[in-house]
Design a protein around this motif. Structure first.
Motif, mmCIF file in Angstrom:
data_model
loop_
_atom_site.group_PDB
_atom_site.id
_atom_site.type_symbol
_atom_site.label_atom_id
_atom_site.label_comp_id
_atom_site.label_asym_id
_atom_site.label_seq_id
_atom_site.Cartn_x
_atom_site.Cartn_y
_atom_site.Cartn_z
ATOM 1 N N LYS A 79 0.821 -1.208 0.000
ATOM 2 C CA LYS A 79 0.000 0.000 0.000
ATOM 3 C C LYS A 79 0.864 1.271 0.000
ATOM 4 N N SER A 80 2.124 1.137 0.315
ATOM 5 C CA SER A 80 3.007 2.298 0.372
ATOM 6 C C SER A 80 3.711 2.499 -0.964
ATOM 7 N N ALA A 81 4.069 3.745 -1.255
ATOM 8 C CA ALA A 81 4.779 4.047 -2.506
ATOM 9 C C ALA A 81 6.116 3.326 -2.547
ATOM 10 N N GLU A 82 6.811 3.269 -1.413
ATOM 11 C CA GLU A 82 8.117 2.616 -1.365
ATOM 12 C C GLU A 82 7.982 1.106 -1.607
ATOM 13 N N GLY A 83 6.943 0.499 -1.015
ATOM 14 C CA GLY A 83 6.724 -0.924 -1.225
ATOM 15 C C GLY A 83 6.374 -1.238 -2.662
ATOM 16 N N GLY A 104 -11.333 -4.047 -7.768
ATOM 17 C CA GLY A 104 -11.618 -2.656 -7.447
ATOM 18 C C GLY A 104 -10.789 -2.079 -6.328
ATOM 19 N N SER A 105 -9.867 -2.868 -5.753
ATOM 20 C CA SER A 105 -9.049 -2.381 -4.646
ATOM 21 C C SER A 105 -7.936 -1.486 -5.148
ATOM 22 N N THR A 106 -7.355 -0.725 -4.229
ATOM 23 C CA THR A 106 -6.229 0.138 -4.604
ATOM 24 C C THR A 106 -5.037 -0.693 -5.068
ATOM 25 N N LEU A 107 -4.891 -1.895 -4.535
ATOM 26 C CA LEU A 107 -3.772 -2.734 -4.968
ATOM 27 C C LEU A 107 -3.990 -3.253 -6.385
ATOM 28 N N GLN A 108 -5.212 -3.624 -6.720
ATOM 29 C CA GLN A 108 -5.452 -4.040 -8.103
ATOM 30 C C GLN A 108 -5.163 -2.887 -9.061
ATOM 31 N N GLU A 109 -5.519 -1.684 -8.640
ATOM 32 C CA GLU A 109 -5.236 -0.514 -9.470
ATOM 33 C C GLU A 109 -3.745 -0.284 -9.609
ATOM 34 N N ALA A 110 -3.002 -0.429 -8.519
ATOM 35 C CA ALA A 110 -1.561 -0.172 -8.538
ATOM 36 C C ALA A 110 -0.807 -1.165 -9.407
ATOM 37 N N PHE A 111 -1.360 -2.372 -9.551
ATOM 38 C CA PHE A 111 -0.666 -3.413 -10.324
ATOM 39 C C PHE A 111 -1.520 -3.864 -11.510
ATOM 40 N N ARG A 112 -2.200 -2.915 -12.140
ATOM 41 C CA ARG A 112 -3.002 -3.211 -13.325
ATOM 42 C C ARG A 112 -2.134 -3.784 -14.435
#
Length: 402
Positions: A79-83, A104-112
């Protein structure tokens, strides 16, 4: 010693962003076949199955130990930018990513996938969900039993006059894992031909529909919803568990010649002569009457007696064994299915081996399921992080919703 053919995926790098069972079973299967798998876990507790016990063996639950051998564990807060940056560095060197982020989670969005494939066009990504990519249930959460219920398996499992029962195995998770593994290996073959990666999706729900097989085609044929048959088979009789005087055993008759032989062996030639039971079609139609007659006869002697007599006559038959009997059996030992690997905390750890041999050689476990963050320094230093950066990236912090 492991033969060269027992590591066909050697050189393939996998980043495992999944948790629980379906995704980790995929990545363990790839690791068993020789792939280098890095399992990314949250610093606060890691994969939830580490705590799914008792029983525990060392710091982790037996459930976690079942699906995570041959991997390296790294702790990152995704969930962190560094991670996320560290995860992207891992992915830059990977061939495969496996994830089961909530739709729909923020993690799915981050790793689309479109974002990953733009940067790494050769990457193969597998996304596993409960109910699939589209449809009204797309965003519903779900564990294995939810999938078994929603996709019909529980309606088919249990005694006819009893309540629905889930399968003993986690068939939703494991079905998705097996189809996901097939998809990844197929995508790697295609990539070898085209140079381009692939986005793969599967779900617990879809895998259960695929495994309905004859149940589904029978429904399509008749339009009638099938019902629970206990251990019985919808299309073959006799093909189920039967009671003896001291327990139950299984008889599996797949053709009419075996049926006639069975009748002779149990001293009931009258059943073979009965027009209600001449053919399998007749026996399925008169299932209840036939099973009643068989049970009356088979209750007169022991499981051992019937299994010995029927086996000698070529009838497929077996006692119903518990896991203590299965893992203590000569057959299991002869196949080499139980393997031992050295765990850094508990010492020798028994594992069920990969069920495919290559030129007669079964893949051998290279390492035990890792302890949480066991490979932080090894993996992250290879990505260019210094000691202080590694301490900061992997520091314990409260876990947020993934």
């Amino acid at each position: 010693m492991t033969a060269p053919g027992a590591n066909p995926l050697k050189g393939i790098r996998v980043v495992d962003l999944s948790k629980i069972l379906a995704g980790p079973y995929v990545t363990m299967s790839l690791a068993d076949l020789g792939a280098d798998v890095v399992k990314v876990e949250h610093p606060d507790g890691g994969d939830p199955t580490r705590r799914w016990g008792p029983p525990f063996n060392g710091p982790d639950a037996a459930y976690y130990l079942a699906a995570n051998r041959n991997k390296r564990s790294v702790t990152l807060d995704l969930k962190s930018a560094e991670g996320q940056e560290a995860a992207y560095r891992l992915i830059a060197e990977a061939d495969v990513v496996v994830e089961n982020f909530r739709p729909g989670s923020t993690l799915q969005e981050a790793f689309r996938y479109d974002r990953l494939s733009a940067a790494y066009p050769r990457l193969v990504v597998l996304h596993i969900s409960a109910f699939g990519e589209t449809g009204p249930l797309r965003s519903e959460p779900g564990y294995d039993m939810v999938a078994q219920a929603a996709a019909g398996l529980m309606s088919l499992t249990g005694e006819p006059d009893g309540p629905p029962v889930k399968a003993g195995y986690a068939m939703g998770d494991l079905g998705a894992a097996l189809f996901g593994t097939i998809g990844i290996v197929s995508a790697l073959v295609e990539r070898a031909r085209t140079g381009v990666g692939q986005y793969l999706t599967t779900s617990l729900y879809e895998s259960q529909l695929a495994l309905h097989v004859n149940w589904a085609t029978s429904y399509f044929t008749t339009g009638e919803a099938p019902h629970r048959l206990g251990s019985g088979h919808p299309s073959l009789v006799p093909y189920q568990a039967y009671p003896a005087s001291d327990g139950h055993f299984v008889i599996a008759v797949g053709n009419d010649a075996l049926w006639r032989r069975l009748c002779d062996l149990i001293g009931r030639p009258d059943l073979a002569a009965d027009p209600r039971f001449h053919t399998n079609r007749d026996r399925v139609t008169h299932r209840a009457e036939l099973n009643s007659e068989l049970e009356k006869t088979l209750r007169d002697d022991t499981v051992e007696h019937w299994c010995d007599a029927l086996r000698a006559g070529g009838i497929p038959v077996t006692p119903i064994r518990g896991l203590d009997e299965v893992y203590g059996s000569e057959q299991t030992a002869a196949l080499g299915m139980v393997q031992t690997v050295e765990h850094p905390v508990v010492g020798p750890l028994e594992q069920v081996g990969f069920p495919v041999s290559f030129k007669g050689v079964r893949p051998t476990p290279r390492s035990a399921p890792p302890t949480l963050g066991q490979h932080n320094h090894e993996v992250l230093s290879a990505l260019g992080y210094g000691d202080e950066d590694i301490r900061r990236l992997t520091a314990h912090r409260p876990q947020r919703d993934r």
